[in-house]
Structures are given as structure tokens and as C-alpha cells.
Design an enzyme around this catalytic site. Structure first.
Site, PDB file in Angstrom:
ATOM      1  N   CYS A  79      -5.956  -1.217   4.897  1.00 30.53           N
ATOM      2  CA  CYS A  79      -6.058  -2.624   4.515  1.00 30.53           C
ATOM      3  C   CYS A  79      -7.274  -2.894   3.627  1.00 30.53           C
ATOM      4  O   CYS A  79      -7.267  -2.551   2.462  1.00 30.53           O
ATOM      5  CB  CYS A  79      -6.049  -3.504   5.768  1.00 30.53           C
ATOM      6  SG  CYS A  79      -5.599  -5.224   5.412  1.00 30.53           S
ATOM      7  N   HIS A 170      -1.268  -2.186   8.794  1.00 33.19           N
ATOM      8  CA  HIS A 170      -2.000  -1.708   9.967  1.00 33.19           C
ATOM      9  C   HIS A 170      -1.123  -0.778  10.802  1.00 33.19           C
ATOM     10  O   HIS A 170      -0.217  -1.235  11.506  1.00 33.19           O
ATOM     11  CB  HIS A 170      -2.472  -2.887  10.816  1.00 33.19           C
ATOM     12  CG  HIS A 170      -3.554  -3.693  10.167  1.00 33.19           C
ATOM     13  ND1 HIS A 170      -4.885  -3.387  10.307  1.00 33.19           N
ATOM     14  CD2 HIS A 170      -3.498  -4.768   9.345  1.00 33.19           C
ATOM     15  CE1 HIS A 170      -5.611  -4.253   9.616  1.00 33.19           C
ATOM     16  NE2 HIS A 170      -4.797  -5.094   9.022  1.00 33.19           N
ATOM     17  N   GLU A 172      -2.055   0.846  13.404  1.00 34.34           N
ATOM     18  CA  GLU A 172      -2.517   0.892  14.788  1.00 34.34           C
ATOM     19  C   GLU A 172      -1.842  -0.116  15.704  1.00 34.34           C
ATOM     20  O   GLU A 172      -1.929   0.004  16.935  1.00 34.34           O
ATOM     21  CB  GLU A 172      -4.042   0.704  14.841  1.00 34.34           C
ATOM     22  CG  GLU A 172      -4.538  -0.674  14.440  1.00 34.34           C
ATOM     23  CD  GLU A 172      -4.748  -0.845  12.942  1.00 34.34           C
ATOM     24  OE1 GLU A 172      -5.442  -1.786  12.556  1.00 34.34           O
ATOM     25  OE2 GLU A 172      -4.200  -0.030  12.159  1.00 34.34           O
TER      26      GLU A 172
END
Length: 512
Positions: A79, A170, A172
Site C-alpha cells: 500500500c 492488504h 494481511e
């Protein structure tokens, strides 16, 4: 430890999730502020740049030299990191023409080791207001989405000695369905990390390190009955045996019968533990005090005084054991200046300096769920491992307003009924934390032909992964009804029960 990944934190709310995802791959990782220089050694295999609330075009935005890092190690830029890479490599980053937040799907995915087994249509999670308008020269586009032309790319050989992979989403978060696979591709296949960081390996390495650190010296440690201090003490005991001296203080603010139950549990663990009854001392100091922060400071200081009084009776102690865990360490490091104090209390804060002791903190690299896995590997009973987090000041911050022995006993009774119902119904292990709160509010009630004017009890239960954020637990209405009925009927002094449906943020888990 054979290898590790370093995460440079630019202030993203998701940074800890990156670390947790990597740890779940059985690879060790650390988080450090992006303002701190990277220290290179043979164990470091790769670097991840986190997201950030900043814009890369902000003059105050952190801008470490990505090329310098990539000349030494593979890098994954996430990001903000991807946008920073694009800018430093000669591309263009600007404001998005429309909001880019939420679910998106990858398109035109290029065959590459980073995207191995990831195909077109894979769902990812976007959260950014800037976007990459122009890709730098000698960079390869790896994927796009319907909304943005550059969702992923990698650098060429002209930028740095190692490839930098960059993604504007993202991996995660759970909404990125192949996110864990992408992290594994980068960490295991590209960085060549071995997946050997397991609870058993951690125990072996930690015990050997404590043996080397402590030698034949004595260690003193305050225990709370919680999972962190219990696992930490067990590791230290495994390393030095009877040279560990544990102290468990009853401050009058524990749960019902907890002092006796915990001491008995420690006896079965073989821990050399001394219990101290200091209830009256705490009640006396807290009498008439309403301010939450003042109560915390009184409890914290008095705990230190009581612990110190007992610890100094021991001769030739060199070390203080603590159950510090990784979120405590992370929260003490600020990326862009000091963090705001939400609450203050540390059971043994200041003791190392007062007693001239060195610290032993076996768990300072672990998250809470990892502490539990290590505890289970050690064979510690579930009464300790599965126990809900409990605040350091105990019921002192669950009794709103002044604390007294009468109120403490009242809350202990209500809390015991609440927790037992959660256990009996199977809900105890479904929630992260639960507890009763005694409010400084009295209301009219009717019991039989009698009018009552008694206290209100609030029930709190939240679901969470690590306590950083939390949602209120949606307990069944019939369960809440049984709990309320039992508390009101069995605890004289409480005639009304309410349920807290606030999430964190904006509320905190505890009321004070």
C-alpha cells in the site's frame, strides 16, 4: 534463530496483522518504526514496508531509502510502501479519482513466483486514497483491478540488486482471500525462510537463553494468575528451577476465590510461590477515591510497595522476571512521536530501577495467542491458558467510583455468577474477555412486596483477536436473561442488570 522478516511500520492500523500472518507461517518476524535504521545480520532474510495514514506526497511523510534496503534484501512494499517505491523509482503517485476502499478483484495476473497459485479474480482488500498513476521505468506490471491500473508490480534490475514486489492492497486481512498465500510466496519462496519457528523451538531457545543470562543467580517475579505471567514463570522455572521466587499479591480486587485457586494451581506447577494478603492495605488507600487514573496509580504504586517489601527479604536476587508480551513492546515504540495515554498501570513498573535488578522477559517477542500455544506446549493447565485477560488493577477499575470492601465483595459475587454461566453455556471460550462492572447508580426495584434501592450491574463481553480492537459479543437473549435473573436473586445489593453493546473503538474494553 535461523531467520526472520523485518516489518517497517509507517503507522498502519494493519501492521500487527502482517506480523501475525507471518508468525502463523512459523516464521519469526519483528516490527520496528520506519524511522529506525535497519540492522542487517545473517538472520534477516527480507523486509516488508507497511501501509500508512500518510500520503507519499506529504512533506512530512516518512521516506526511507528503499533502494538501499533492496540492495541487501528482497523487499515487499504494501500500500503506502508500494506508492513510496513508485515515487522513489521515478513513477507518479497522485490522488485517486474515486474512493478505493473495500473489496476488489485482481485482473491480468502475470505468472510470477510472487503470484504462484494466485489467479485472476482473486479477491483483495483496498484501503488507500492515493494511487499509482504512472509505473516507473524498468518495472513490470503484475496485476490490476477493475478500478486501478496498477494493483501490483515489481522492480527491474536497474533499481536494486534484489527485486522489490509492490502491492496496493492488504494481503494481511482476511478479506484478501489469497493474502496468506502471497505472503508465503514472498517469505518462503523468495526470501528463502525456513518455517521452523514453532512453540517447541521457541521453548528450547528461550530456556537456553535464560540459563545463559541468569546462570546460578536468583530471579524474583510477581505473578497475577494470568496466562502471560504464568507462562513466563514456567519458562524461567524450567531454566533455573528453585532459583525462581514468585510472589502473588491479593489486593482484594481479584475475582471470587481467585487467590486460593491460583496459589493451588501454582503449587501443582511446581512454582515456588508466596501468597501475600494485602487486601486491607489496598482498601484503605483507595477509600473515597473516584478518579479512574488516580485509582490506577494508587493500585500500581501500592502493588510495587507490597512486592518490594517482600522481595527485599530475599537475599542475593539479581533479576526481575516479567510477563511482557510483544504488543506491550510495540505500543512503547512510536512511529511519529509519543502515543496518547489511554490508561496507565504496570504491575512492576519502576521495580528494576528501585531494586537494581536486570530484567528477564521470556515472552517479549510473542503475541497473546502465541503465548497460549507455548503454554499448551509446556503442558500448563487450561485454567491458566484459557483464562480471559484481566486488568492489572483488577476489579478496582470495574467498580466505578470509590472502591470499598463491600463493593468488591458485591462485584465478586455478581462476576462469579456471570462467568459460571458463560462456562456452563459454552460461551466462555467463544469470547475474548468478559466481566461484570458495578455502576455508581442506584435505582428503584420491587422484590415481593418490598421496594428496593440498590446498585446496577453492567455485563461486558467482547470478541477479539488481540484486544487491539474488539466487538461486543452477541450473547443469546435467553442466556442474558438467566444471568440477570441469577444475579438479582442471589446478590443482595444489586437489583438491575444491563448489557454493554459498545465496540472498541470508540469504547474501550474496560470502563475505566
Amino acid at each position: 534463530m535461523n531467520n526472520k522478516i523485518l516489518i517497517l511500520d509507517f503507522g498502519s492500523q494493519y501492521t500487527q496483522l502482517i506480523a501475525r500472518s507471518i508468525r502463523e507461517l512459523n516464521v519469526y518476524c519483528e516490527i520496528q518504526p520506519c524511522t529506525k535504521l535497519v540492522t542487517y545480520d545473517s538472520t534477516l532474510k527480507g523486509v516488508i514496508l507497511s501501509g500508512s495514514p500518510f500520503s507519499v506526497n506529504d512533506p512530512q511523510a516518512p521516506q526511507p531509502d528503499i533502494k538501499a534496503i533492496a540492495d541487501k534484501l528482497p523487499v515487499l512494499a504494501v500500500c503506502y510502501g508500494a506508492q513510496l517505491l513508485a515515487k522513489q523509482a521515478g513513477g507518479e503517485v497522485g490522488k485517486s479519482t474515486h474512493r478505493e476502499y473495500g473489496r476488489a478483484h485482481l485482473q491480468d495476473v502475470v505468472h510470477d513466483p510472487f503470484f504462484a497459485t494466485v489467479t485472476n479474480g482473486s479477491q483483495v482488500w483496498m484501503s488507500h486514497s492515493d494511487t499509482i498513476k504512472k509505473l516507473p521505468n524498468d518495472c513490470t506490471l503484475l496485476a490490476r483491478t477493475e478500478a486501478i491500473p496498477v494493483a501490483a508490480f515489481k522492480t527491474g534490475s536497474s533499481f536494486a540488486k534484489n527485486t522489490v514486489y509492490a502491492i496496493q492492497f492488504h494481503p494481511e486481512v482476511t478479506h484478501s482471500t489469497d493474502g496468506r498465500q502471497l505472503l508465503k510466496n514472498f517469505i518462503v519462496d523468495i526470501c528463502q525462510c525456513e518455517q521452523d519457528w514453532t512453540p517447541a523451538a521457541f521453548i528450547h531457545e528461550t530456556v537456553e537463553r535464560i540459563k545463559e543470562q541468569a546462570g546460578n543467580s536468583k530471579v524474583v517475579m510477581a505473578l497475577s494468575g494470568g496466562v502471560d505471567s504464568t507462562v513466563a514463570a514456567t519458562l524461567i522455572h524450567k531454566a533455573i528451577g528453585e532459583n525462581l521466587y514468585c510472589i502473588f499479591v491479593d489486593n482484594g480486587l481479584l475475582r471470587k476465590n481467585e487467590f486460593e485457586q491460583v496459589l493451588d494451581g501454582y503449587k501443582h506447577l511446581g512454582l515456588n510461590t508466596k501468597g501475600i494478603d494485602a487486601r486491607n492495605r489496598f482498601y484503605s488507600e483507595l477509600a473515597g477515591v473516584s478518579d479512574p487514573e488516580t485509582k490506577r496509580k494508587i493500585i500500581g504504586k501500592l502493588f510495587i510497595d507490597v512486592f518490594h517489601d517482600e522481595a527485599v527479604k530475599l537475599k542475593d536476587v539479581s533479576f526481575l522476571g516479567q510477563g511482557t508480551i510483544y504488543p506491550d513492546v510495540i505500543e512503547s515504540m512510536s512511529v511519529h512521536g509519543p502515543s496518547q495515554t489511554i490508561k496507565s498501570h504496570h504491575n512492576v513498573g519502576g521495580l528494576p530501577e528501585i531494586m537494581h535488578l536486570s530484567l528477564i522477559e521470556p515472552l517479549r517477542s510473542l503475541f497473546k495467542d502465541e503465548v497460549r500455544r507455548v503454554g499448551r506446549e509446556l503442558g500448563i493447565d487450561e485454567i491458566f491458558i484459557g483464562r480471559h485477560p484481566f486488568p492489572g488493577p483488577g476489579l478496582g477499575i470495574r467498580i466505578l467510583g470509590p472502591v470499598s470492601e463491600e463493593k468488591a465483595i458485591l462485584l465478586q459475587e455478581a462476576d462469579a455468577i456471570y462467568i459460571q454461566h458463560l462456562r456452563d453455556s459454552g460461551w466462555y471460550h467463544k469470547v475474548w474477555q468478559a466481566g461484570a462492572i458495578l455502576l455508581p447508580v442506584q435505582s428503584v426495584g420491587v422484590m415481593g412486596d418490598e421496594r428496593t434501592y440498590e446498585y446496577t450491574c453492567a455485563l461486558r463481553a467482547v470478541t477479539s483477536v488481540d484486544g487491539m480492537t474488539a466487538d461486543w459479543a452477541h450473547l443469546p437473549y435467553d442466556l442474558l436473561a438467566r444471568i440477570s435473573n441469577d444475579i438479582i436473586n442471589r446478590v443482595r445489593g444489586i437489583n438491575r442488570v444491563v448489557y454493554d453493546i459498545s465496540s472498541k473503538p470508540p469504547a474501550t474494553i474496560e470502563w475505566e
